[in-house]
Write an enzyme that holds these catalytic residues in place. Structure first.
Site, PDB file in Angstrom:
ATOM      1  N   CYS A  14      38.970  30.392  48.100  1.00  0.00           N
ATOM      2  CA  CYS A  14      38.995  31.772  47.600  1.00  0.00           C
ATOM      3  C   CYS A  14      37.844  32.058  46.655  1.00  0.00           C
ATOM      4  O   CYS A  14      37.299  33.165  46.636  1.00  0.00           O
ATOM      5  CB  CYS A  14      40.297  32.033  46.842  1.00  0.00           C
TER       6      CYS A  14
ATOM      7  N   ASP B 286      40.820  42.115  54.317  1.00  0.00           N
ATOM      8  CA  ASP B 286      40.240  41.168  53.376  1.00  0.00           C
ATOM      9  C   ASP B 286      39.547  40.108  54.217  1.00  0.00           C
ATOM     10  O   ASP B 286      40.123  39.619  55.207  1.00  0.00           O
ATOM     11  CB  ASP B 286      41.317  40.508  52.510  1.00  0.00           C
TER      12      ASP B 286
ATOM     13  N   HIS C 172      45.914  36.628  53.710  1.00  0.00           N
ATOM     14  CA  HIS C 172      44.866  35.601  53.704  1.00  0.00           C
ATOM     15  C   HIS C 172      45.297  34.371  54.496  1.00  0.00           C
ATOM     16  O   HIS C 172      46.392  33.851  54.333  1.00  0.00           O
ATOM     17  CB  HIS C 172      44.432  35.221  52.289  1.00  0.00           C
TER      18      HIS C 172
END
Length: 351
Positions: free
Chosen positions: A340, A184, A233
């Protein structure tokens, strides 16, 4: 160089003046479904049972999250920032997806390049293609921009195969193996030509090697040793507020580890001094209260912060930042915060 002469993608840090950005849309969002091993490794234990195929977030929650995203986009527009939005009203439930609210997970700008994530979670595999293709088509009209799309080989459903060596780089054994590139883009932060990343339950060594293969000349990746058994993350662990000033989550990373990286060796590093508390309503279904560090810096002086988080606002102000309050609790509830929900496209670096 004037702003009008800059490429449509031109960004390699987190704090230079922001000139163009993507802001997500929730659409008909749902709890993302993934193999149980992936969910249990990363999601809050009290909510794990919700992560089933076709389980939508409550309609009122999504309506409020969508309104918050629209308000956030309006704030940025009022600051003179060009804002791109993904396709509206996507039915992510019907597509067995998740949402279009968190584009930072799937796209990262590096110089004049935009890199698409090779998502580990199958439900997110087509997220960028479905929600953001029109934006990528617009950006690709600028011949100075290079867009690296996820290759077909990175869709292989092998990340949980038992006959592949685990991607074990520390004492933590990650949920995914190293059978194909997985990452990610929210597992990486840009500090000029140095990108700092972390291994996690969604980012493996093959994913890091994949990014390194495509980086523009002169750029490098350094991996941060993070103490987080549920890692997924990096943008609620570290936050550069301006060149030379970074705040961090002391429960996940140490000052010593941060200073091990030459790009941060002389920076002022401040540990978040409080224990953040989760709101009672709406619930944080997918995240921790450390979203207080998941903020969007506009220019090294101003930062967008959750409007109700007075404690964090006061602390950022004590560090010399001007806070722009924006309600975002319902976006928080479905999986992220200001960092985000955005992708930097153009930052006007003085370098």
């Amino acid at each position: 160089m004037t702003i009008s002469s800059l490429p449509l993608v031109h960004a390699d840090d987190e704090w230079s003046p922001l000139r163009a950005v993507v802001v997500g849309r929730a659409g008909r969002a749902c709890f993302p479904s993934a193999p149980a091993k992936m969910i249990k490794a990363t999601m809050p234990s009290e909510h794990v049972s919700r992560f089933q195929p076709g389980n939508p977030f409550h309609a009122k929650l999504i309506a409020k999250a969508e309104a918050e995203l629209d308000y956030f986009a309006a704030i940025l527009c009022a600051e003179g920032i060009t804002v791109y939005r993904p396709e509206p009203d996507i039915d992510w439930v019907a597509l067995n997806g998740y949402t279009g609210a968190m584009p930072r997970d799937g796209l990262m700008s590096v110089g004049n390049m935009l890199i698409e994530a090779c998502f580990a979670w199958p439900c997110r595999a087509k997220e960028i293609e479905i929600g953001f293709s029109s934006i990528l088509d617009d950006l690709s009209k600028d011949q100075r921009v290079q867009i690296v799309r996820r290759p077909e080989s990175a869709f292989a459903n092998t990340l949980l195969d038992d006959n592949v060596a685990d991607n074990t780089t520390t004492a933590t054994t990650w949920a995914i193996n190293n059978s194909r590139p997985a990452f990610d883009t929210a597992d990486f932060m840009r500090f000029g030509c140095t990108i700092i990343g972390q291994y996690s339950h969604v980012t493996n060594q093959a994913g890091v090697d994949y990014i390194r293969k495509y980086l523009p000349a002169g750029y490098s990746i350094e991996m941060l040793d993070v103490d987080d058994p549920h890692a997924m993350h990096i943008d609620a662990t570290i936050l550069p507020l301006r060149d030379g000033l970074l705040v961090y989550n002391p429960t996940k990373v140490t000052e010593t580890e941060l200073r091990r990286h030459a790009v941060l060796a002389s920076w002022k590093l401040h540990a978040y001094p409080y224990t953040p508390k989760a709101p009672s309503e709406p619930p944080l279904y997918m995240t921790s209260p450390w979203l207080c560090l998941n903020a969007l810096v506009l220019d090294g002086k101003r930062v967008v912060v959750e409007a109700s988080d007075h404690q964090t606002i006061q602390w950022y102000e004590s560090l010399g930042m001007q806070c722009i309050p924006c309600p975002f609790k319902h976006v928080n509830s479905i999986g992220g915060s200001f960092h985000c929900a955005t992708v930097d496209l153009v930052r006007e670096s003085s370098a």
